[in-house]
Scaffold this active site. Structure first.
Site, PDB file in Angstrom:
ATOM      1  N   GLN A 250      -4.423  -4.749   7.214  1.00 53.81           N
ATOM      2  CA  GLN A 250      -5.435  -5.692   6.728  1.00 53.81           C
ATOM      3  C   GLN A 250      -5.452  -6.984   7.531  1.00 53.81           C
ATOM      4  O   GLN A 250      -6.485  -7.639   7.637  1.00 53.81           O
ATOM      5  CB  GLN A 250      -5.190  -6.018   5.243  1.00 53.81           C
ATOM      6  CG  GLN A 250      -5.327  -4.834   4.304  1.00 53.81           C
ATOM      7  CD  GLN A 250      -6.735  -4.265   4.267  1.00 53.81           C
ATOM      8  OE1 GLN A 250      -7.723  -4.956   4.528  1.00 53.81           O
ATOM      9  NE2 GLN A 250      -6.851  -2.985   3.945  1.00 53.81           N
TER      10      GLN A 250
ATOM     11  N   LYS B  58     -10.303  -0.179  10.776  1.00 50.11           N
ATOM     12  CA  LYS B  58     -10.506  -1.367   9.939  1.00 50.11           C
ATOM     13  C   LYS B  58     -10.839  -2.587  10.791  1.00 50.11           C
ATOM     14  O   LYS B  58     -11.011  -3.684  10.287  1.00 50.11           O
ATOM     15  CB  LYS B  58      -9.250  -1.646   9.099  1.00 50.11           C
ATOM     16  CG  LYS B  58      -8.978  -0.581   8.029  1.00 50.11           C
ATOM     17  CD  LYS B  58      -7.925  -1.055   7.070  1.00 50.11           C
ATOM     18  CE  LYS B  58      -7.196   0.042   6.316  1.00 50.11           C
ATOM     19  NZ  LYS B  58      -8.003   0.823   5.399  1.00 50.11           N
TER      20      LYS B  58
ATOM     21  N   HIS C 222       0.870  -1.182   0.000  1.00 54.25           N
ATOM     22  CA  HIS C 222       0.000   0.000   0.000  1.00 54.25           C
ATOM     23  C   HIS C 222       0.911   1.237   0.000  1.00 54.25           C
ATOM     24  O   HIS C 222       2.022   1.196   0.528  1.00 54.25           O
ATOM     25  CB  HIS C 222      -0.836  -0.053   1.283  1.00 54.25           C
ATOM     26  CG  HIS C 222      -1.888   0.993   1.418  1.00 54.25           C
ATOM     27  ND1 HIS C 222      -1.605   2.311   1.726  1.00 54.25           N
ATOM     28  CD2 HIS C 222      -3.237   0.921   1.313  1.00 54.25           C
ATOM     29  CE1 HIS C 222      -2.731   2.994   1.808  1.00 54.25           C
ATOM     30  NE2 HIS C 222      -3.732   2.184   1.551  1.00 54.25           N
TER      31      HIS C 222
ATOM     32  N   CYS D 177      -4.787   2.619  -3.521  1.00 54.12           N
ATOM     33  CA  CYS D 177      -3.515   3.123  -2.966  1.00 54.12           C
ATOM     34  C   CYS D 177      -2.401   2.105  -3.148  1.00 54.12           C
ATOM     35  O   CYS D 177      -1.596   1.867  -2.237  1.00 54.12           O
ATOM     36  CB  CYS D 177      -3.657   3.502  -1.492  1.00 54.12           C
ATOM     37  SG  CYS D 177      -4.830   4.828  -1.219  1.00 54.12           S
TER      38      CYS D 177
ATOM     39  N   ASP E 192       3.182  -4.093   7.639  1.00 58.64           N
ATOM     40  CA  ASP E 192       1.924  -3.356   7.547  1.00 58.64           C
ATOM     41  C   ASP E 192       0.816  -4.353   7.902  1.00 58.64           C
ATOM     42  O   ASP E 192       0.505  -5.246   7.114  1.00 58.64           O
ATOM     43  CB  ASP E 192       1.760  -2.806   6.127  1.00 58.64           C
ATOM     44  CG  ASP E 192       0.411  -2.120   5.921  1.00 58.64           C
ATOM     45  OD1 ASP E 192      -0.422  -2.147   6.855  1.00 58.64           O
ATOM     46  OD2 ASP E 192       0.203  -1.563   4.832  1.00 58.64           O
TER      47      ASP E 192
END
Lengths: 166, 420
Positions: B213, B236, B134, B378, B210
């Site tokens: 998610q 999220k 991302h 993104c 990251d």
């Protein structure tokens, strides 16, 4: 909620399925300019040829949604062969149409003048002068898509400024 | 069955009950509820998260780490309790010192670039990224590369959306940092973080993950993942916007300079200098997002109640169903990106239609009460690798069920009819 038929007029779908003036011109002599919509990733490439103050040829490349592609196609058909001054004027009129607030769009029995928000008192737009381009008027009911419709026009304006400073 | 085998089988997710917690998803919108399939962008919040935040605001609000009066002490206690709960949720060895609250996952990654990156990376040093990152895990490194003259190397992906790790030894050779997503927000790919971390550490590089998610959808244990930092966002994972998390190993954080300057992050300020605060407050200048931390705590408690294994099992089931439905009903008209098997990916399905631009698909779907994302997500380097400018993306949360997938497919049929 505005319906899909407000957005996807038949003429828009026609230009999407059969885009006019598709491709690129050899550069040089033509001028090549790229535009991006950072929100959705749409990319457009406008090749333009200006001779003696006239936009003698234009081609459209790149990829995008039906609104950005049909707007570019309609634009190319409308500006090809026109004097640069007139093209600039048309760009101004088109962008003005795209900035009309939805509430001021003409409706049955409503002149659209009785609004109180002073920000809506923009100069009147002669939509009739836009011909087929007026089909894109419904886009303003879908604010997220306005940038799709104006992408090619902003790109063309940038290209004109680069080759024929006003 | 659990009694027979002696192992604990997670209770299956009762989606109908879960859904009742989410007002937006229960609302009758002209005879049909919303089919919300954009949780990878932002999830919905259950009533208990909103209630917790409102209750805090109405009964307990004061600034934290300042007042000596009872309400302020209670606000501080609850804020710090949210930190500890967040740390425990991801298996942090030292939850009260290793969890930094930020604005979002993006700020968390920028924090690593600004503090660890600026201290440790110099001209010619190498940062290794992946093609599926991302922008939040790309641009901070591009900015630092520009500032410091760093070399960026990219781990490629194969045609199924898996990282190609055959050359990892060579790529990380001499690198200072590997920045990798735990789960792709476009492809859904679950990356083998532990394997990557082992190779990276052997080469002397750190790993920043990251987790934006992955943390909301998979049971997370930072020790097992082997990463040195992980970033994620509350919004999220059924929590509010405005608060993100950076977890980092205690010894690493303790060695880092501050991020932003201001109140809260200092122990002492003189006219000629300042003494930074201890971790984690050193990285939290100014008044933090207090109610949001309370909301995140409530979201974490809720996810714990549902059981992350049950959430994952539900999403595998739903993803498998969606992949089958798309293939059966649309065949070659729809291209799905990413790993073919549902258990190798998260609940994120990016796809394109042969004839219809994602933007137009999304517009028609909206008319049918189906919310999906359309665009580059993104992840423009990945879009270029896939050879597209945009995809449509449906993504799941614990409140989605097969009805949502059926409505997606029905609306895709309508779109195909409309643009035929």
């Amino acid at each position: 909620m505005a319906g899909l038929e407000d957005l996807y007029r038949e003429i828009i779908l026609d230009h999407y399925r059969s885009p006019r003036n598709r491709g690129e011109l050899p550069s040089p002599p033509a001028h090549r300019v790229e535009g991006f919509n950072p929100l959705c990733g749409d990319e457009i490439v406008v090749s333009l040829q200006v001779e003696d103050g006239v936009l003698s040829d234009i081609k459209i490349g790149g990829s995008g949604c039906s609104i950005s592609q049909s707007s570019a196609s309609l634009m190319s058909a409308a500006v090809k062969g026109k004097p640069v001054d007139e093209v600039r004027e048309l760009i101004g009129t088109f962008k003005a149409m795209m900035s009309i607030h939805e509430a001021t769009l003409p409706r049955d029995g409503d002149g659209g003048d009785d609004h109180e928000d002073p920000s809506l008192d923009a100069a009147p737009v002669d939509v009739g002068s836009l011909g087929e381009l007026a089909a894109l008027q419904g886009v303003v009911k879908f604010p997220v898509r306005i940038k799709c419709a104006t992408l090619s026009w902003n790109t063309l304006a940038q290209g004109l400024d680069e080759v024929a400073p006003a | 069955m659990a009694g027979v085998t002696g192992t604990r089988v997670p209770p299956a997710l009762d989606v109908a009950t879960v859904r009742k917690e989410f007002a937006l998803l229960s609302a009758d919108r002209g005879g049909r509820p919303l089919a919300y399939l954009d949780s990878a962008a932002s999830s919905q919040r259950p009533a208990r998260v909103l209630d917790a935040m409102r209750s805090y605001e109405e009964t307990t609000h004061a600034n934290v780490h300042r007042g000596v009066y009872a309400v302020a002490e209670e606000a501080t206690r609850r804020f710090e309790a949210a930190r500890v709960a967040t740390g425990r949720f991801i298996g942090a060895p030292v939850p009260d010192r290793e969890v930094v609250f930020t604005k979002n996952a993006t700020e968390s990654l920028n924090l690593v670039a600004h503090t660890w990156g600026r201290r440790n990376l110099h001209a010619g040093d190498v940062v290794v990224l992946t093609e599926m990152e991302h922008h939040a895990n790309v641009v901070p490194w591009l900015m630092l590369a520009e500032e410091r003259g760093l070399e960026l190397r990219w781990i490629p992906i194969d045609d199924h959306g898996f990282l190609v790790l055959d050359d990892l030894d060579r790529l990380v050779d001499g690198a200072g940092l590997v920045a990798v997503t735990a789960m792709s927000n476009v492809l859904g790919t679950l990356n083998p973080l532990a394997e990557i971390a082992e190779v990276a550490h052997a080469a002397g590089a750190l790993v920043v993950a990251d987790g934006a998610q992955s943390v909301p959808h998979l049971a997370t244990d930072v020790t097992a993942l082997g990463c040195d930092f992980i970033a994620f966002s509350a919004h999220k994972m059924l929590g509010p916007t405005g608060i993100g998390v950076l977890w980092g190993r205690e010894a690493l954080l303790a060695d880092l300079p501050p991020f932003l300057g201001g109140g809260e992050m200092i122990l002492d300020v003189r006219k000629d200098g300042f003494t930074p605060n201890d971790i984690p407050w050193r990285f939290e200048a100014g008044t933090p997002p207090i109610a949001e931390a309370i909301g995140l705590h409530a979201a974490i408690d809720y996810l714990g109640e549902l059981g992350m294994d049950a959430v994952r099992a539900h999403e595998i089931d739903l993803t498998a169903y969606a992949l089958d439905v798309l293939a059966d009903r649309f065949g070659a008209d729809i291209t799905v990106y990413g790993p073919p098997a549902a258990d190798e990916r998260g609940g994120v399905i990016s796809f394109t239609h042969r004839d219809i631009h994602p933007h137009d698909l999304s517009q028609v779907l909206d008319q049918h009460g189906v919310c999906i994302r359309a665009g580059h997500h993104c992840a423009k380097p990945l879009m270029r690798r896939l050879g597209v400018t945009a995809t449509a993306r449906a993504s799941f949360g614990p409140y989605n069920d097969r009805t949502d997938v059926d409505r997606l497919a029905d609306a895709l049929d309508e779109a195909a009819r409309f643009f035929a």
